[in-house]
Design an enzyme around this catalytic site. Structure first.
Site, PDB file in Angstrom:
ATOM      1  N   SER A  67      55.269  83.214  61.265  1.00  0.00           N
ATOM      2  CA  SER A  67      54.402  82.357  62.085  1.00  0.00           C
ATOM      3  C   SER A  67      54.390  80.973  61.448  1.00  0.00           C
ATOM      4  O   SER A  67      54.786  80.822  60.286  1.00  0.00           O
ATOM      5  CB  SER A  67      52.984  82.947  62.073  1.00  0.00           C
ATOM      6  OG  SER A  67      52.021  81.978  62.413  1.00  0.00           O
ATOM      7  N   TYR A 103      45.348  86.482  58.134  1.00  0.00           N
ATOM      8  CA  TYR A 103      46.623  86.326  58.862  1.00  0.00           C
ATOM      9  C   TYR A 103      47.542  85.369  58.108  1.00  0.00           C
ATOM     10  O   TYR A 103      48.740  85.615  57.934  1.00  0.00           O
ATOM     11  CB  TYR A 103      46.308  85.797  60.268  1.00  0.00           C
ATOM     12  CG  TYR A 103      47.485  85.671  61.208  1.00  0.00           C
ATOM     13  CD1 TYR A 103      47.948  86.767  61.927  1.00  0.00           C
ATOM     14  CD2 TYR A 103      48.118  84.441  61.408  1.00  0.00           C
ATOM     15  CE1 TYR A 103      49.015  86.644  62.821  1.00  0.00           C
ATOM     16  CE2 TYR A 103      49.182  84.308  62.291  1.00  0.00           C
ATOM     17  CZ  TYR A 103      49.621  85.414  62.999  1.00  0.00           C
ATOM     18  OH  TYR A 103      50.670  85.284  63.874  1.00  0.00           O
TER      19      TYR A 103
END
Ligand code: NAP
Length: 256
Positions: free
Chosen positions: A147, A160
């Site tokens: 990501s 995350y």
């Protein structure tokens, strides 16, 4: 399709491909000729996606398995089932993942643990089960879906961010141990992608204009934007690309 990108006869498992980005990645690999093993936690949803794929690519090129990627025994059994159904794995895409938005000061350690297990530990568990056979056969491609949070932090998504940053270094660790056996392990780091999950952010005028201003390409990414780079990393066209994380983010991470 030039021979370098041709995946005909190669078996690919995409975790978390029962919906979302994973489905689009599986479709890209199938379009390039691969035999696909779809996957999710929910067996019914994975089977429904398998039926949709089978209508397009034929029953013999599409399979489905369901298991929890955070459970070591389930991961081992799941890889065994995938190979029993489809044949030896040549390609694994570690895509299954979750997001959870709570500021660090309020984050319950159990939720931290759940995000780390789903977004990072899962790639180790599923990756090494797939790698056992790949190392023996001397060929394999593992693609870890990272990501922009692999590189950049934002408030409220600390677990995350830690998991996706760790995933880049896990990609390097896998490379250190398995590249010599003919495997290529790389990461793809998508930017902000317009999906069902991010529709509320697209619909939020303030967030949407922040994204457009922050992204040199001046748009959200689409799931199709991710599929091409994944096909490249799954194919012989990337046989000397080892341990890299490729940012597919419209340029977001190269500007301030
Ligand atoms: P999504 O729509 O929420 O789909 C998640 C998939 O993962 C589903 O198939 C789900 O299966 C599976 N999954 C989740 N936890 C699991 C578990 N414990 N065991 C087995 N399967 C599990 O997610 P997405 O937005 O497509 O994201 C896919 C990946 O791209 C993630 O790694 C995410 O971090 C990354 N990513 C997304 C974006 C974005 O803008 N959306 C941007 C950058 C990176 P079930 O339905 O059966 O639970």
């Amino acid at each position: 399709m030039t021979a370098l990108f041709d995946l005909t006869g190669r078996v690919a498992l995409v975790t978390g491909s029962s919906r979302g980005i994973g489905t689009a990645l599986a479709r890209g690999l199938a379009d390039a000729g691969a035999t696909i093993v779809l996957h999710g936690r929910d067996a019914q949803r994975a089977e429904a996606t398998r039926k949709e794929f089978a209508d397009v690519y034929g029953e013999d090129r599409v399979h489905a398995v369901a298991f929890d990627v955070t459970d070591p025994e389930a991961a081992a059994a799941g890889i065994e089932e995938a190979e029993a159904k489809a044949g030896p794995l040549r390609i694994l895409v570690n895509n299954a993942g979750i997001q959870y938005r709570v500021p660090l000061l309020e984050l319950d350690p159990a939720d931290w643990e759940r995000v780390i297990r789903t977004d990072l530990t899962s790639a180790f568990l599923v990756g090494r089960e797939a790698a056992r056979g790949m190392v023996e056969r001397g060929a394999g491609k593992i693609i870890n879906i990272c990501s922009v949070q692999t590189d950049l932090a934002r408030p409220s998504i600390g677990a995350y961010t830690a998991a996706k940053g760790g995933l880049r270094n896990l990609t390097r660790a896998m490379t250190a141990e398995w590249a010599g056996s003919g495997l290529q392990i790389n990461g793809i780091a998508p930017g902000y992608i317009h999906t069902e999950m991010t529709q509320n952010l697209v619909d939020d005028p303030e967030f949407n204009s922040w994204i457009l201003g922050r992204t040199p390409a001046n748009r959200w990414g689409s799931v199709e934007d991710i599929a091409g780079p994944v096909v490249w990393l799954a194919s012989d066209a990337s046989n000397f690309v080892n341990g890299q994380t490729i940012f597919v983010d419209g340029g977001m991470t190269v500007v301030v």
